[in-house]
Design an enzyme around this catalytic site. Structure first.
Site, mmCIF file in Angstrom:
data_model
loop_
_atom_site.group_PDB
_atom_site.id
_atom_site.type_symbol
_atom_site.label_atom_id
_atom_site.label_comp_id
_atom_site.label_asym_id
_atom_site.label_seq_id
_atom_site.Cartn_x
_atom_site.Cartn_y
_atom_site.Cartn_z
ATOM 1 N N LYS A 54 -17.845 5.972 47.703
ATOM 2 C CA LYS A 54 -17.460 6.831 48.840
ATOM 3 C C LYS A 54 -16.466 7.807 48.275
ATOM 4 O O LYS A 54 -16.578 9.147 48.662
ATOM 5 C CB LYS A 54 -16.409 6.008 49.707
ATOM 6 C CG LYS A 54 -17.571 5.319 50.755
ATOM 7 C CD LYS A 54 -16.636 4.188 51.590
ATOM 8 C CE LYS A 54 -17.754 3.236 52.121
ATOM 9 N NZ LYS A 54 -16.972 1.946 52.588
ATOM 10 N N GLN A 98 -12.006 -0.825 54.701
ATOM 11 C CA GLN A 98 -13.206 -1.444 54.547
ATOM 12 C C GLN A 98 -13.177 -3.031 54.832
ATOM 13 O O GLN A 98 -12.076 -3.833 54.760
ATOM 14 C CB GLN A 98 -13.104 -1.506 52.732
ATOM 15 C CG GLN A 98 -14.411 -2.167 52.202
ATOM 16 C CD GLN A 98 -15.651 -1.477 52.293
ATOM 17 O OE1 GLN A 98 -15.613 -0.080 52.488
ATOM 18 N NE2 GLN A 98 -16.618 -2.300 52.183
ATOM 19 N N ASP A 121 -16.041 5.469 61.024
ATOM 20 C CA ASP A 121 -17.060 4.103 60.995
ATOM 21 C C ASP A 121 -17.494 3.908 62.304
ATOM 22 O O ASP A 121 -18.534 3.209 62.420
ATOM 23 C CB ASP A 121 -16.269 2.702 60.748
ATOM 24 C CG ASP A 121 -16.466 2.350 59.187
ATOM 25 O OD1 ASP A 121 -17.399 2.762 58.716
ATOM 26 O OD2 ASP A 121 -15.449 1.731 58.663
HETATM 27 N N1 GUN Z 1 -18.330 -2.954 54.321
HETATM 28 C C1 GUN Z 1 -19.408 -3.155 54.275
HETATM 29 N N2 GUN Z 1 -20.277 -2.058 55.111
HETATM 30 C C2 GUN Z 1 -18.928 -1.365 55.673
HETATM 31 C C3 GUN Z 1 -18.927 -0.014 56.456
HETATM 32 O O1 GUN Z 1 -19.987 0.621 56.950
HETATM 33 N N3 GUN Z 1 -17.437 0.153 56.672
HETATM 34 C C4 GUN Z 1 -16.674 -0.509 56.776
HETATM 35 N N4 GUN Z 1 -15.592 -0.273 57.101
HETATM 36 N N5 GUN Z 1 -16.907 -1.613 55.789
HETATM 37 C C5 GUN Z 1 -17.750 -2.105 55.287
#
Ligand code: GUN
Length: 289
Positions: A54, A98, A121
């Site tokens: 990211k 996350q 998200d």
């Molecule tokens: N863990 C796995 N995929 C994601 C996601 O798209 N967002 C978040 N916050 N955690 C994740």
């Protein structure tokens, strides 16, 4: 017949290029770049890989990337205090905590604490609720990426039979809401569904998001259907190596489907590209309110 492969890698690169242009225009208009801050609690290896990816993707399109790492035994109160601090920070347009969080932390409470305007998200009850009732919202990245791939392949999907396999808040439920908003006729299948094969056989669009390797058999697929495979499962091979496979029996489905996403290289690359797009969208909305 053999399905057309949906190139998620190329589609994601095109979306990132679009976001980069939007970011440059945002900087010219507002004198600052959009900012995305990721919070990682603990040292889950897969999560650390996602978070690293990211950060790199942000930098490539000109988004300022922030990162906070808390120890696995961090107190919930400390995480909530950090979220409050990020909510109040004007340079932060997007906040991503996350998942999964360690078990002693109430993930629902932490997500609900994120300012909905910064919820890139799309997981807060406010954004999930807006999506459910058809109001503009920040939409979860993976279903948003799937929707872009479906629209590219099929164009107008009104009246199409769509089957979403999986009912998670992260993929299944928002995916069903997006397909419904696009006027598809939507069925959600899950672990208790009877006759999954029959549902798949009727579907013009199948989105599989269950995390079970090869669960959807190729011979179930309706000829010409658009198959979107969200699953990313690492399986062990006889020679001791491992391989990534989706939730769909790819080789079997390839012979029947009209379009299909490969794993890897299908949905996966779209998720981060959509996160960048959401961050730009959040920054624009915050700059005009
Ligand atoms: N863990 C796995 N995929 C994601 C996601 O798209 N967002 C978040 N916050 N955690 C994740």
């Amino acid at each position: 017949m053999s399905a057309t492969l949906i190139d998620g890698k190329a589609r994601a690169a095109a979306l990132r290029a679009e976001v980069a242009i939007g970011v440059a225009a945002f900087v010219a208009a507002h004198g600052r770049a959009p900012g995305l801050t990721v919070v990682l609690v603990g040292d889950d290896a897969a999560s650390a890989v996602y978070v690293g990816a990211k950060g790199k993707a942000c930098r490539e399109v000109g988004i300022i990337s922030g990162e906070h790492r808390l120890p696995a035994d961090a107190a919930q109160a400390d995480l909530l205090a950090l979220v409050a601090q990020l909510n109040a920070d004007d340079a932060v347009d997007g906040i991503l905590v996350q998942l999964p969080l360690p078990r002693h932390i109430d993930a629902d409470k932490v997500i609900a604490a994120i300012d909905a305007a910064k919820d890139v998200d799309g997981f807060t009850p406010i954004n999930a609720g807006k999506l459910a009732i058809g109001q503009p919202a920040l939409v979860p990245c993976t279903p948003s990426g799937c929707m872009r791939l479906i629209r590219d392949a099929l164009g107008d999907i009104s009246g199409a039979q769509a089957l979403v396999i999986g009912r998670s808040s992260i993929v299944g439920k928002p995916m069903a809401a997006l397909l419904t908003a696009a006027s598809a006729t939507v069925t959600i299948a899950h672990s208790r569904t009877r006759d999954l094969a029959g549902h798949v056989a009727r579907a013009d669009i199948v989105v599989a998001a269950v995390g079970v390797p090869g669960m959807v058999k190729g011979e179930w697929i309706k000829p010409g259907a658009c198959v979107i495979d969200v699953g990313i499962n690492r399986i062990a091979l006889a020679d001791g190596k491992t391989r990534l496979v989706g939730d769909v029996d790819f080789d079997g489905a390839l012979a029947r489907a009209g379009w299909i996403t490969p794993v890897p290289g299908g949905v996966g690359p779209m998720t981060i590209a959509c996160l960048l797009a959401n961050t730009l969208e959040a920054a624009r909305a915050r700059a005009t309110t």
